[in-house]
Design an enzyme around this catalytic site. Structure first.
Site, short mmCIF file in Angstrom:
data_model
loop_
_atom_site.label_atom_id
_atom_site.label_comp_id
_atom_site.label_asym_id
_atom_site.label_seq_id
_atom_site.Cartn_x
_atom_site.Cartn_y
_atom_site.Cartn_z
N LEU A 1 -16.11 19.66 -8.25
CA LEU A 1 -15.57 20.95 -7.78
C LEU A 1 -16.31 21.47 -6.55
O LEU A 1 -15.71 21.76 -5.51
CB LEU A 1 -15.67 21.96 -8.94
CG LEU A 1 -15.53 23.44 -8.62
CD1 LEU A 1 -14.10 23.78 -8.21
CD2 LEU A 1 -15.94 24.30 -9.84
N GLY B 1 -23.03 14.47 -6.55
CA GLY B 1 -21.96 15.29 -7.15
C GLY B 1 -20.90 15.63 -6.12
O GLY B 1 -20.17 16.62 -6.27
N GLY B 2 -20.80 14.80 -5.08
CA GLY B 2 -19.90 15.08 -3.96
C GLY B 2 -18.43 14.93 -4.29
O GLY B 2 -17.57 15.29 -3.48
N TYR C 1 -28.31 22.35 -21.56
CA TYR C 1 -28.04 22.48 -20.11
C TYR C 1 -29.05 23.43 -19.49
O TYR C 1 -29.61 23.16 -18.42
CB TYR C 1 -26.62 23.02 -19.97
CG TYR C 1 -26.12 23.31 -18.58
CD1 TYR C 1 -25.65 22.28 -17.76
CD2 TYR C 1 -26.07 24.62 -18.09
CE1 TYR C 1 -25.14 22.57 -16.49
CE2 TYR C 1 -25.57 24.91 -16.84
CZ TYR C 1 -25.10 23.87 -16.03
OH TYR C 1 -24.61 24.17 -14.78
N GLY D 1 -18.74 19.89 -4.76
CA GLY D 1 -18.89 18.85 -3.73
C GLY D 1 -17.64 18.74 -2.85
O GLY D 1 -17.73 18.64 -1.63
N ASN E 1 -20.29 31.76 -12.12
CA ASN E 1 -19.19 30.84 -12.48
C ASN E 1 -18.34 30.49 -11.25
O ASN E 1 -17.87 31.39 -10.56
CB ASN E 1 -18.27 31.50 -13.52
CG ASN E 1 -18.91 31.61 -14.89
OD1 ASN E 1 -20.07 32.01 -15.01
ND2 ASN E 1 -18.17 31.25 -15.91
N ASP F 1 -17.39 33.51 -28.31
CA ASP F 1 -17.38 34.28 -27.06
C ASP F 1 -18.45 33.80 -26.09
O ASP F 1 -18.38 34.09 -24.89
CB ASP F 1 -17.68 35.76 -27.35
CG ASP F 1 -16.42 36.58 -27.53
OD1 ASP F 1 -15.32 36.07 -27.23
OD2 ASP F 1 -16.55 37.74 -27.98
P1 NAP Z 1 -18.11 18.82 -11.60
O1 NAP Z 1 -16.86 19.21 -10.92
O2 NAP Z 1 -18.05 18.45 -13.05
O3 NAP Z 1 -18.78 17.64 -10.77
C1 NAP Z 1 -19.91 17.00 -11.28
C2 NAP Z 1 -20.32 15.97 -10.26
O4 NAP Z 1 -21.49 15.31 -10.74
C3 NAP Z 1 -19.26 14.90 -10.00
O5 NAP Z 1 -19.28 14.56 -8.62
C4 NAP Z 1 -19.75 13.73 -10.83
O6 NAP Z 1 -19.37 12.47 -10.32
C5 NAP Z 1 -21.25 13.90 -10.69
N1 NAP Z 1 -21.99 13.26 -11.77
C6 NAP Z 1 -21.95 13.57 -13.08
N2 NAP Z 1 -22.73 12.72 -13.78
C7 NAP Z 1 -23.27 11.86 -12.88
C8 NAP Z 1 -24.13 10.76 -12.96
N3 NAP Z 1 -24.63 10.35 -14.15
N4 NAP Z 1 -24.45 10.10 -11.85
C9 NAP Z 1 -23.95 10.47 -10.64
N5 NAP Z 1 -23.14 11.52 -10.48
C10 NAP Z 1 -22.79 12.22 -11.59
O7 NAP Z 1 -19.21 19.97 -11.50
P2 NAP Z 1 -19.33 21.19 -10.47
O8 NAP Z 1 -18.71 22.37 -11.13
O9 NAP Z 1 -18.91 20.78 -9.11
O10 NAP Z 1 -20.90 21.43 -10.49
C11 NAP Z 1 -21.73 21.13 -9.40
C12 NAP Z 1 -23.09 21.75 -9.65
O11 NAP Z 1 -22.93 23.17 -9.74
C13 NAP Z 1 -23.74 21.29 -10.95
O12 NAP Z 1 -25.11 21.08 -10.74
C14 NAP Z 1 -23.51 22.46 -11.89
O13 NAP Z 1 -24.50 22.53 -12.87
C15 NAP Z 1 -23.57 23.63 -10.93
N6 NAP Z 1 -22.89 24.86 -11.35
C16 NAP Z 1 -21.54 24.81 -11.63
C17 NAP Z 1 -20.91 25.98 -12.03
C18 NAP Z 1 -19.44 26.02 -12.37
O14 NAP Z 1 -18.95 27.07 -12.79
N7 NAP Z 1 -18.70 24.94 -12.18
C19 NAP Z 1 -21.64 27.19 -12.13
C20 NAP Z 1 -23.00 27.17 -11.81
C21 NAP Z 1 -23.61 26.00 -11.42
P3 NAP Z 1 -17.95 11.75 -10.72
O15 NAP Z 1 -16.91 12.84 -10.75
O16 NAP Z 1 -17.75 10.79 -9.63
O17 NAP Z 1 -18.16 11.16 -12.06
P1 GDP Z 2 -19.61 30.26 -19.74
O1 GDP Z 2 -19.27 31.22 -18.65
O2 GDP Z 2 -20.80 29.42 -19.41
O3 GDP Z 2 -19.74 30.93 -21.06
O4 GDP Z 2 -18.44 29.19 -19.88
P2 GDP Z 2 -16.86 29.21 -19.73
O5 GDP Z 2 -16.46 29.15 -18.32
O6 GDP Z 2 -16.40 28.10 -20.63
O7 GDP Z 2 -16.35 30.62 -20.28
C1 GDP Z 2 -16.46 30.91 -21.64
C2 GDP Z 2 -15.80 32.24 -21.98
O8 GDP Z 2 -14.38 32.16 -21.80
C3 GDP Z 2 -16.03 32.58 -23.46
O9 GDP Z 2 -16.06 33.98 -23.63
C4 GDP Z 2 -14.79 31.96 -24.10
O10 GDP Z 2 -14.51 32.56 -25.36
C5 GDP Z 2 -13.74 32.32 -23.06
N1 GDP Z 2 -12.52 31.46 -23.11
C6 GDP Z 2 -11.25 31.89 -23.38
N2 GDP Z 2 -10.38 30.87 -23.37
C7 GDP Z 2 -11.09 29.76 -23.00
C8 GDP Z 2 -10.74 28.40 -22.79
O11 GDP Z 2 -9.58 27.98 -22.91
N3 GDP Z 2 -11.75 27.56 -22.41
C9 GDP Z 2 -13.04 28.00 -22.23
N4 GDP Z 2 -13.97 27.12 -21.82
N5 GDP Z 2 -13.40 29.27 -22.46
C10 GDP Z 2 -12.45 30.15 -22.84
#
Ligand code: NAP
Ligand code: GDP
Length: 323
Positions: free
Chosen positions: A15, A11-12, A145, A17, A174, A280
């Site tokens: 976001l 996942g490098g 998930y 990575g 988040n 929500d």
């Molecule tokens: P992201 O930006 O969507 O990046 C996902 C990464 O996973 C990308 O590098 C993507 O590769 C790779 N990937 C997806 N499917 C794959 C597959 N089948 N094989 C190989 N690589 C694959 O996600 P992120 O937000 O950085 O999330 C990173 C980690 O943090 C995840 O485990 C996520 O569950 C966790 N997390 C995220 C959040 C958040 O708010 N974003 C919050 C809590 C936990 P490509 O782009 O090259 O396709």
């Molecule tokens: P969560 O934190 O896992 O629930 O995921 P999100 O980052 O998608 O945040 C969801 C919250 O943001 C919910 O309360 C949605 O109703 C609110 N929200 C408001 N506008 C948006 C939008 O444009 N996209 C998303 N994803 N959520 C939104």
């Protein structure tokens, strides 16, 4: 001299990575890596589809990592989860099983995998802590998930019990920042709002509609801050028990307040409306970072500064960002 560490980041290209890559590059400029003797390898899905066991093994055979930060996952905001629970479950179960089994086969010394505060039980006492992961059903909106992520903890315990492996997990709140997914249909709330509000400004609209009531509460962490916590965990945390990586409980903000911060950073002068016909999701998932603070003194970028920098990054990279 430290033994050579070869750190593979799955996942490098995403976001988190990319944020780790930025912090590692900054560290390299200080010469710290020669002392630490670390080589870093950042992989995306083009390097290997980790849902595929053969491709996963080939990636490990090629790089022979001693350490793995496992971020790769199918990831998305509330509305993407609601529409694709089965895919979230199946893809993430396959990815996690393949990566952890390859880590075992290739004798990886430590794996740090990624859970999320949204996988905790929906009906829970606050603040949430690391002991509560399996205590009840997750919120229905993202059950696929959530259950797949919870199974990482089960796998970690199994590999430890049967094979003595040090496979652990962290639990971020988040995350947002540069390189996020700004797609309105797939992205999380902050990047989705930035993209949609920027579009509204381009179209000279006088109002902007936030989805849902705006009342839910979230803890948001800047990607560059969490990247530093990942590095600390990889180097220093030697327990298989999950570790929450979150800002403080009092830094929780409402979705309405997050939308106001984005409005300010973008310079949108119209009025915010709320579409209560849209979901929500979880009202809140307030997590405690007490365990993290007992181990390390994290630094968190103030929310409005992180939003300002993310908006600036989006404006500079609108042509190449994930939209
Ligand atoms: P992201 O930006 O969507 O990046 C996902 C990464 O996973 C990308 O590098 C993507 O590769 C790779 N990937 C997806 N499917 C794959 C597959 N089948 N094989 C190989 N690589 C694959 O996600 P992120 O937000 O950085 O999330 C990173 C980690 O943090 C995840 O485990 C996520 O569950 C966790 N997390 C995220 C959040 C958040 O708010 N974003 C919050 C809590 C936990 P490509 O782009 O090259 O396709
Ligand atoms: P969560 O934190 O896992 O629930 O995921 P999100 O980052 O998608 O945040 C969801 C919250 O943001 C919910 O309360 C949605 O109703 C609110 N929200 C408001 N506008 C948006 C939008 O444009 N996209 C998303 N994803 N959520 C939104």
């Amino acid at each position: 001299m430290n033994l050579e560490k070869r750190v593979l980041v799955t996942g490098g290209t995403g976001l988190v990575g990319k944020a780790i890559e930025t912090v590692v590059k900054e560290e390299k400029q200080t010469g710290a890596h020669e002392v630490l003797n670390e080589t870093w390898i950042f992989c995306g899905s083009k390097d290997a589809d980790l849902r595929d066991k053969v491709e996963t093994d080939a990636l490990f055979e090629k790089h022979k990592p001693t350490h793995v930060i496992h971020l790769a996952a199918m990831v998305g905001g509330l509305f993407h989860n609601m529409a694709h629970n089965l895919d979230f479950f199946r893809d993430n179960m396959s990815i996690n099983d393949n990566v952890l089994h390859a880590s075992y086969k290739y004798k990886v010394v430590k794996v740090v995998s990624c859970l999320s505060t949204c996988i905790f039980p929906d009906n829970v006492t606050y603040p949430i802590d690391e002991t509560m992961i399996h205590n009840g059903e997750p919120h229905t909106s993202n059950f696929g998930y959530s259950y797949a992520k919870r199974m990482i903890d089960v796998l970690n315990r199994g590999y430890h019990e049967q094979h003595g492996c040090l496979f652990t997990s962290v639990v971020p709140c988040n995350v947002f920042g540069p390189h996020d997914n700004f797609s309105p249909s797939c992205g999380h709330v902050i990047p989705a709002l930035i993209r949609r509000m920027d579009d509204a400004m381009r179209n000279e609209e006088k109002t902007f509609t936030v989805w849902g009531s705006g009342k839910p509460l979230r803890q948001f962490i800047y990607s560059l801050d969490i990247a530093k916590l990942f590095l600390w965990t990889m180097r220093n945390y030697d327990s298989i028990e999950p570790l929450i990586l979150s800002v403080d409980e009092e830094d929780e903000v409402s979705i309405a307040a997050a939308a106001e911060a984005i409005k300010h950073a973008l310079g949108f002068e119209g009025r915010l409306l709320f579409d209560t016909g849209r979901a929500d999701g979880q009202h809140k998932k307030t997590a405690s970072n007490k365990k993290l603070r007992s181990l390390f003194a994290p630094e968190f970028t103030p929310f409005h500064l992180a939003v300002r920098d993310t908006v600036a990054w989006f404006r500079d990279h609108r042509d190449t960002a994930r939209l």
